[in-house]
Design a protein around this motif. Structure first.
Motif, mmCIF file in Angstrom:
data_model
loop_
_atom_site.group_PDB
_atom_site.id
_atom_site.type_symbol
_atom_site.label_atom_id
_atom_site.label_comp_id
_atom_site.label_asym_id
_atom_site.label_seq_id
_atom_site.Cartn_x
_atom_site.Cartn_y
_atom_site.Cartn_z
ATOM 1 N N ILE A 106 0.874 -1.169 0.000
ATOM 2 C CA ILE A 106 0.000 0.000 0.000
ATOM 3 C C ILE A 106 0.913 1.221 0.000
ATOM 4 O O ILE A 106 1.796 1.338 0.851
ATOM 5 C CB ILE A 106 -0.924 0.010 1.232
ATOM 6 C CG1 ILE A 106 -1.784 -1.260 1.227
ATOM 7 C CG2 ILE A 106 -1.774 1.263 1.260
ATOM 8 C CD1 ILE A 106 -2.557 -1.481 2.500
ATOM 9 N N LYS A 116 -3.408 0.388 -3.531
ATOM 10 C CA LYS A 116 -3.238 -0.963 -2.998
ATOM 11 C C LYS A 116 -2.820 -1.797 -4.187
ATOM 12 O O LYS A 116 -3.652 -2.171 -5.010
ATOM 13 C CB LYS A 116 -4.562 -1.448 -2.419
ATOM 14 C CG LYS A 116 -4.476 -2.685 -1.600
ATOM 15 C CD LYS A 116 -5.860 -2.964 -1.022
ATOM 16 C CE LYS A 116 -5.776 -3.844 0.178
ATOM 17 N NZ LYS A 116 -7.117 -4.083 0.744
ATOM 18 N N THR A 121 -7.498 3.076 -3.780
ATOM 19 C CA THR A 121 -8.353 2.784 -2.622
ATOM 20 C C THR A 121 -9.477 3.809 -2.484
ATOM 21 O O THR A 121 -10.377 3.628 -1.672
ATOM 22 C CB THR A 121 -7.525 2.828 -1.329
ATOM 23 O OG1 THR A 121 -7.008 4.151 -1.153
ATOM 24 C CG2 THR A 121 -6.405 1.805 -1.348
#
Length: 146
Positions: A106, A116, A121
């Motif tokens: 991440i 991610k 995200t």
């Protein structure tokens, strides 16, 4: 005698400042969700707000304290994050990259999107200042873990 006392006070002040090591760099930023709503806001002085409520403060030495004065977490050597009891919870590098050990990475993109792997995200940091990425990742991790 007054000169000696002043010299000693100045000397002690210099020593205490020299022993504090900055572990984080950041400036004012906002993390927003996919709908554009603010999730976390951090002021230049380290005040942390969630939904416009002051929840604590983060300092450049890497300590995160709740508004009640409880140590929530701290950055120690090697970018390890420990909780208030001293347990290691995660490692987040200077670029804000989180590696959970499962191969899932991440990290922040150049434009300030939290990625991610290759997928977004929906979270975004503004401004997209690389110096704030580590602090943003730490606060997001703590926010989402609580």
């Amino acid at each position: 005698m007054k000169n000696i006392t002043r010299f000693m006070l100045l000397f002690l002040l210099l020593i205490s400042c020299a022993t504090k090591k900055e572990k984080l760099t950041f400036s004012k930023f906002i993390i927003s969700n996919a709908r554009g709503l603010t999730e976390i806001k951090v002021e230049d002085n380290g005040s942390i707000f969630i939904s416009d409520n002051l929840i604590g403060i983060i300092d450049k030495e890497g300590t995160i304290i709740t508004k009640n004065g409880t140590v929530l977490a701290e950055v120690i050597e090697d970018n390890q994050i420990i909780d208030g009891e001293g347990n290691t919870v995660i490692k987040i590098d200077k670029e804000g990259t989180v590696d959970k050990g499962s191969g899932e990475i991440i990290q922040w993109s150049e434009s300030g999107e939290l990625m991610k792997g290759d997928e977004t995200t929906g979270l975004r940091i503004f401004p997209a200042d690389k110096n704030s990425f580590q602090t943003a990742s730490i606060l997001l991790f703590l926010h989402l873990s609580i």
